[in-house]
Enzyme design. Structure first.
Site, PDB file in Angstrom:
ATOM      1  N   TYR A  23     -22.392 -32.575  10.319  1.00  0.00           N
ATOM      2  CA  TYR A  23     -21.269 -31.853   9.727  1.00  0.00           C
ATOM      3  C   TYR A  23     -21.564 -30.356   9.664  1.00  0.00           C
ATOM      4  CZ  TYR A  23     -18.014 -30.133   6.220  1.00  0.00           C
ATOM      5  OH  TYR A  23     -17.060 -29.403   5.558  1.00  0.00           O
TER       6      TYR A  23
ATOM      7  N   GLY B 192      -5.724 -32.990   1.201  1.00  0.00           N
ATOM      8  CA  GLY B 192      -7.065 -33.090   0.627  1.00  0.00           C
ATOM      9  C   GLY B 192      -7.167 -32.363  -0.703  1.00  0.00           C
ATOM     10  N   LEU B 193      -8.358 -32.325  -1.238  1.00  0.00           N
ATOM     11  CA  LEU B 193      -8.615 -31.739  -2.553  1.00  0.00           C
ATOM     12  C   LEU B 193      -8.169 -30.281  -2.643  1.00  0.00           C
ATOM     13  CD1 LEU B 193     -10.029 -32.145  -5.359  1.00  0.00           C
ATOM     14  CD2 LEU B 193     -12.065 -31.173  -4.283  1.00  0.00           C
ATOM     15  N   VAL B 194      -8.640 -29.444  -1.737  1.00  0.00           N
ATOM     16  CA  VAL B 194      -8.299 -28.019  -1.788  1.00  0.00           C
ATOM     17  C   VAL B 194      -6.837 -27.813  -1.394  1.00  0.00           C
ATOM     18  CG1 VAL B 194      -8.852 -25.721  -0.880  1.00  0.00           C
ATOM     19  CG2 VAL B 194     -10.693 -27.341  -1.358  1.00  0.00           C
ATOM     20  N   GLY B 195      -6.381 -28.547  -0.385  1.00  0.00           N
ATOM     21  CA  GLY B 195      -4.996 -28.425   0.044  1.00  0.00           C
ATOM     22  C   GLY B 195      -4.008 -28.761  -1.056  1.00  0.00           C
TER      23      GLY B 195
ATOM     24  N   GLY C 134      -5.412 -30.174   6.448  1.00  0.00           N
ATOM     25  CA  GLY C 134      -6.114 -30.691   5.274  1.00  0.00           C
ATOM     26  C   GLY C 134      -5.264 -30.530   4.035  1.00  0.00           C
ATOM     27  N   GLY C 135      -3.959 -30.448   4.228  1.00  0.00           N
ATOM     28  CA  GLY C 135      -3.038 -30.191   3.134  1.00  0.00           C
ATOM     29  C   GLY C 135      -2.930 -31.305   2.113  1.00  0.00           C
TER      30      GLY C 135
ATOM     31  N   LYS D  42     -19.539 -27.323  11.563  1.00  0.00           N
ATOM     32  CA  LYS D  42     -18.767 -26.342  10.808  1.00  0.00           C
ATOM     33  C   LYS D  42     -19.309 -24.922  11.008  1.00  0.00           C
ATOM     34  CE  LYS D  42     -15.605 -27.459   8.678  1.00  0.00           C
ATOM     35  NZ  LYS D  42     -14.212 -27.634   9.156  1.00  0.00           N
TER      36      LYS D  42
END
Length: 168
Positions: free
Chosen positions: A139, A14-17, A11-12, A143
């Site tokens: 989802y 993505g937003l947090v990544g 997820g690099g 998770k």
């Protein structure tokens, strides 16, 4: 042991990544190499593709941020798809970490996996205390299985270490 730690961030892109990447690039940590993987690097729902990614990057640690996500309408109309893809992704990443001797795995969850009816502040001990909001069921339940699988993987690792210590 390797002279440097290699951290694979799923997820690099993505937003947090991407936020983490900015921090790491602004203030590098000596002895750490970071690899920020996005969906173009590997289909994380495909165990063979995940294995190839791990073989290429050779991580000593994995920060698992990746998830199959969508908006409210998508979550409600494709619940099974959200569940299946996220469970497959989590299983492939965790299994690769175990099989390839990754020393540390950190998996991140979002607040929508917590019970719809809860008290605040919330913490990780409350994750299974009730159903999530109906709009996030696929989802959220997928998770939540991160917590279940991490516990199982931890027990398996401890058992395997004990067996090796006993010469088995």
């Amino acid at each position: 042991p390797p002279s440097k730690s290699v951290v694979l961030v799923t997820g690099g892109t993505g937003l947090v990544g991407q936020a983490l990447k900015e921090i790491v690039e602004a203030d590098p940590i000596e002895g750490y190499e970071w690899y920020f993987a996005g969906s173009k690097d590997a289909d994380l729902t495909d165990a063979a593709a995940v294995g190839a990614l791990f073989d290429r990057v050779r991580p000593t640690a994995c920060l698992h941020l990746a998830a199959y996500v969508g908006g409210l309408f998508a979550n409600m109309t494709h619940r099974v798809e959200f569940w299946r893809r996220n469970v497959a992704m989590q299983d492939a990443v965790m299994h690769c970490c175990h099989e390839r001797g990754v020393r540390r795995l950190v998996s991140c969850l979002s607040t929508c996996v917590f019970p719809d009816k809860t008290s605040y502040p919330i913490d990780e001990t409350m994750i299974h205390d009730g159903p999530p909001h109906f709009s996030n069921e696929g989802y959220a339940y997928a998770k939540r299985m991160v917590d279940v699988q991490v516990g199982g993987e931890r027990e398996r690792g401890e058992r395997e270490r004990e067996e090796r210590g006993n010469g088995e």
